[in-house]
Design a protein around this motif. Structure first.
Motif, mmCIF file in Angstrom:
data_model
loop_
_atom_site.group_PDB
_atom_site.id
_atom_site.type_symbol
_atom_site.label_atom_id
_atom_site.label_comp_id
_atom_site.label_asym_id
_atom_site.label_seq_id
_atom_site.Cartn_x
_atom_site.Cartn_y
_atom_site.Cartn_z
ATOM 1 N N GLY A 81 6.912 6.102 7.669
ATOM 2 C CA GLY A 81 7.144 4.876 6.898
ATOM 3 C C GLY A 81 6.698 3.613 7.622
ATOM 4 N N ALA A 82 6.013 3.751 8.774
ATOM 5 C CA ALA A 82 5.513 2.563 9.487
ATOM 6 C C ALA A 82 4.218 2.101 8.822
ATOM 7 C CB ALA A 82 5.255 2.904 10.949
ATOM 8 N N ILE A 83 4.042 0.787 8.764
ATOM 9 C CA ILE A 83 2.830 0.237 8.141
ATOM 10 C C ILE A 83 1.612 0.471 9.034
ATOM 11 C CG2 ILE A 83 1.706 -1.964 7.556
ATOM 12 C CD1 ILE A 83 4.319 -2.789 6.222
ATOM 13 N N THR A 84 0.533 0.939 8.404
ATOM 14 C CA THR A 84 -0.730 1.150 9.118
ATOM 15 C C THR A 84 -1.802 0.301 8.435
ATOM 16 O OG1 THR A 84 -1.215 2.993 7.630
ATOM 17 C CG2 THR A 84 -0.225 3.552 9.754
ATOM 18 N N THR A 85 -2.909 0.014 9.136
ATOM 19 C CA THR A 85 -4.028 -0.657 8.463
ATOM 20 C C THR A 85 -5.289 0.199 8.579
ATOM 21 O OG1 THR A 85 -4.717 -1.982 10.360
ATOM 22 C CG2 THR A 85 -3.079 -2.970 8.880
ATOM 23 N N VAL A 91 -1.927 -4.128 -6.065
ATOM 24 C CA VAL A 91 -1.643 -3.443 -4.800
ATOM 25 C C VAL A 91 -2.148 -4.281 -3.628
ATOM 26 C CG1 VAL A 91 -2.005 -1.310 -3.480
ATOM 27 C CG2 VAL A 91 -1.881 -1.214 -5.982
ATOM 28 N N ALA A 92 -1.298 -4.429 -2.610
ATOM 29 C CA ALA A 92 -1.717 -5.095 -1.373
ATOM 30 C C ALA A 92 -2.699 -4.170 -0.660
ATOM 31 C CB ALA A 92 -0.501 -5.370 -0.493
ATOM 32 N N GLY A 93 -3.942 -4.627 -0.468
ATOM 33 C CA GLY A 93 -4.974 -3.785 0.137
ATOM 34 C C GLY A 93 -4.832 -3.692 1.641
ATOM 35 N N PHE A 94 -5.769 -2.973 2.281
ATOM 36 C CA PHE A 94 -5.922 -2.960 3.740
ATOM 37 C C PHE A 94 -4.846 -2.131 4.443
ATOM 38 C CE2 PHE A 94 -5.488 -5.962 7.667
ATOM 39 C CZ PHE A 94 -6.457 -5.306 8.396
ATOM 40 N N MET A 95 -3.779 -1.750 3.730
ATOM 41 C CA MET A 95 -2.631 -1.136 4.400
ATOM 42 C C MET A 95 -2.163 0.151 3.726
ATOM 43 S SD MET A 95 0.345 -3.652 2.904
ATOM 44 C CE MET A 95 1.619 -2.665 3.580
ATOM 45 N N GLY A 96 -1.542 0.994 4.532
ATOM 46 C CA GLY A 96 -0.848 2.162 4.018
ATOM 47 C C GLY A 96 0.409 2.354 4.844
ATOM 48 N N GLU A 97 0.952 3.565 4.805
ATOM 49 C CA GLU A 97 2.135 3.887 5.610
ATOM 50 C C GLU A 97 1.947 5.254 6.215
ATOM 51 O OE1 GLU A 97 5.615 1.810 3.034
ATOM 52 O OE2 GLU A 97 5.895 3.934 3.497
ATOM 53 N N ASN A 98 2.421 5.433 7.448
ATOM 54 C CA ASN A 98 2.332 6.785 8.000
ATOM 55 C C ASN A 98 3.552 7.589 7.542
ATOM 56 O OD1 ASN A 98 4.476 6.116 9.620
ATOM 57 N ND2 ASN A 98 3.370 6.289 11.562
ATOM 58 N N GLU A 99 3.647 8.833 8.013
ATOM 59 C CA GLU A 99 4.714 9.695 7.490
ATOM 60 C C GLU A 99 6.111 9.211 7.869
ATOM 61 O OE1 GLU A 99 2.856 14.066 6.796
ATOM 62 O OE2 GLU A 99 2.462 13.137 8.743
ATOM 63 N N GLY A 131 0.835 -1.204 0.000
ATOM 64 C CA GLY A 131 0.000 0.000 0.000
ATOM 65 C C GLY A 131 0.873 1.258 0.000
ATOM 66 N N GLY A 132 1.924 1.260 0.830
ATOM 67 C CA GLY A 132 2.825 2.418 0.910
ATOM 68 C C GLY A 132 3.525 2.667 -0.418
#
Ligand SMILES: Nc1ncnc2c1ncn2[C@@H]1O[C@H](COP(=O)(O)OP(=O)(O)O)[C@@H](O)[C@H]1O
Ligand SMILES: N[C@@H](CC(=O)OP(=O)(O)O)C(=O)O
Length: 470
Positions: free
Chosen positions: A203-207, A193-201, A153-154
């Motif tokens: 660079g840590a993975i968030t859901t 794209v791998a769903g369900f996830m992003g990254e915070n500022e 996601g990131g």
């Protein structure tokens, strides 16, 4: 209408093994072969997200043996799928799956050593499910002659706030996604794209919250100005009730964004409650489609107000596992500050209130919350309150809701709901209707929720005709 760009989301059931993944890839391929550019967004294989949550808890509790057993079983599942999709043992895909599993094992071991599972480490662990299914989908697409490239996601540009477990996309995220995915599409490559996830500022993975792959797909749809977002499911579309509870539930052909949000909020597991929010402004339609019957139109979610006076209710849905929190005492009587302090305490704890009711004498306030939040709610209220008040939990409750834009201004809808419940001898604990008049919800005994759902579905004739055009 001819499309030029579609975002397609495949959920856990559509990713549950090699055969399902191959079928999902063929659904994307139908469009790419017709000249449509497609972005594919995938969930974890069915059961994997729950498995990851379970093993993370086990490691935190000191049971590393069961955590490792569960990782080993998942690893076999991912390797078997890769092999069945034609990956050689020394291929890049197999190497990547091996490396991801190794990193997962180390992260889980870290939780075990620290005996600490923070929301941040839980997100890192749980997002492995989607990171592991993306290469499998890319393999399946290659098997169909489609050049694909998978991303987290990131990597796809999805930037979120740092609200681990329930993150929201940041405004700047859309432009990044457009840059990152646009380049691939221009080069004739299908992004996965791998769903369900992003990254915070940092660079840590968030859901994005449970069921969040729907949300990933609509974020990407907005970013790329897609013609439509298609969520492929194991059901015909959004139905008039959960088909597992109501056997004669029917597909709803059209729903507005608002109706879908109400349905998802009130427990219809079929879509993430915020999934349509990125699409609302631009009016991009969302289609929910059946993977088993791809030519069936499914449900089209769009901007139309769609109020059908003859059929005011489109669906009935329910939230299980609810507790009522009852606040009583003379201290509540006629003192608005007390009520304000109750809400302030709830807001500080970030607890979602499903329903609120206050008796007109103001000597009683009842709140409906998920039972999982009940302890926190009790603690917050007891800590944050002034005056002599009694706060009690009543567990074993469910919230049942009827949803439909056609209810607005219609008389007699509530009466029909209440008489359907009365005919099954269902007692109503609490009632609420928002000013939008898109729903009426009632709190009832959890043991009666399935019977009540079927009775209400029948009373509004939803099995005969669900949301068909007037
Ligand atoms: N109103 C509803 N319409 C359709 N499905 C519903 C509804 N309410 C609950 N469901 C359940 O939601 C499931 C589909 O959602 P989900 O499993 O999250 O999909 P996926 O993982 O494929 O994205 C169905 O199997 C169905 O049992
Ligand atoms: N795998 C995540 C995200 C998701 O959207 O899954 P699904 O599409 O299978 O509901 C979850 O289980 O919450």
């Amino acid at each position: 209408m001819a499309h030029s760009l579609l975002v397609m989301k495949f959920g856990g059931t559509n990713m549950q093994g090699a055969a399902a993944i191959r079928h999902s890839a063929s659904l994307a391929a139908r469009s790419t072969r017709g000249g449509v550019r497609v972005v594919v967004v995938v969930s974890a294989m069915a059961g994997v997200t729950n498995g990851l949550l379970r093993l993370a808890e086990a490691a935190q509790g000191g049971d590393i043996a069961s955590a490792n057993d569960e990782i080993a079983a998942m690893r076999t599942r991912h390797f078997t799928a890769a092999q069945d999709l034609g990956a050689a043992p020394d291929s890049a895909a197999v190497r990547e799956i091996r490396e991801l599993h190794e990193t997962l094992r180390q992260a889980v071991y870290g939780v075990y050593l620290l005996r600490e599972l923070t929301p941040r480490s839980r997100d890192l662990i749980v997002a492995f499910g989607e990171r592991l299914s993306a290469p499998l989908m890319a393999l399946a697409l290659s098997g169909q002659g489609i050049q694909a490239h998978h991303l987290t996601g990131g990597q796809a540009g999805i930037m979120t706030d740092a609200h681990f477990g329930n993150a929201r996309p940041l405004p700047g995220s859309y432009e990044r996604t457009r840059d990152r995915l646009g380049g691939l599409l221009d080069a004739g490559i299908t992004p996965v794209v791998a769903g369900f996830m992003g990254e915070n500022e940092e660079g840590a993975i968030t859901t994005l919250g449970r069921g969040g792959t729907d949300f990933s797909a609509t974020i990407i749809g907005k970013a790329l100005h897609a013609d439509e977002v298609w969520a492929w499911k194991d059901v015909d579309g959004v139905m008039s009730a959960d088909p597992r509870v109501v056997p004669d539930a029917r597909n709803i052909e059209r729903l507005s964004y608002g109706e879908v949000m109400e349905l998802a909020y009130f427990g219809a597991k079929v879509l993430h409650p915020l999934a349509v929010t990125p699409l609302q402004e631009s009016g991009i339609p969302l289609r929910v489609k059946s993977a088993a019957d791809p030519d069936f139109p499914g449900t089209l979610v769009g901007a139309e107000p769609d109020g059908d006076a003859a059929h005011p209710v489109k669906a009935v849905t329910a939230i299980r596992g609810v507790s009522l929190i009852n606040v009583t005492g003379a201290g509540v009587l006629g003192v608005p500050e007390v009520v304000a302090s109750l809400f302030a305490a709830i807001a500080r704890e970030n607890i979602t209130l499903l329903m609120v009711s206050q008796s007109s004498s103001m000597s009683n306030v009842s709140l409906a919350v998920q039972s999982a939040d009940a302890r926190r709610t009790l603690a917050a209220l007891r800590g944050g309150m002034t005056g002599e008040l009694k706060v009690e939990e009543q567990p074993g409750v469910a919230v049942l809701a009827i949803v439909g834009a056609g209810m607005r201004g219609q008389k007699g809808v509530a009466a029909r709901l209440f008489s359907a419940l009365a005919s099954e001898d269902v007692n109503i604990l609490m009632i609420s209707q928002g000013s939008s008049e898109l729903n009426i919800s009632v709190a009832i005994d959890a043991a009666e929720v399935d019977t009540a759902t079927r009775a209400v579905h029948a009373a509004f004739g939803l099995g005969e005709r669900a949301g068909a055009p007037a």
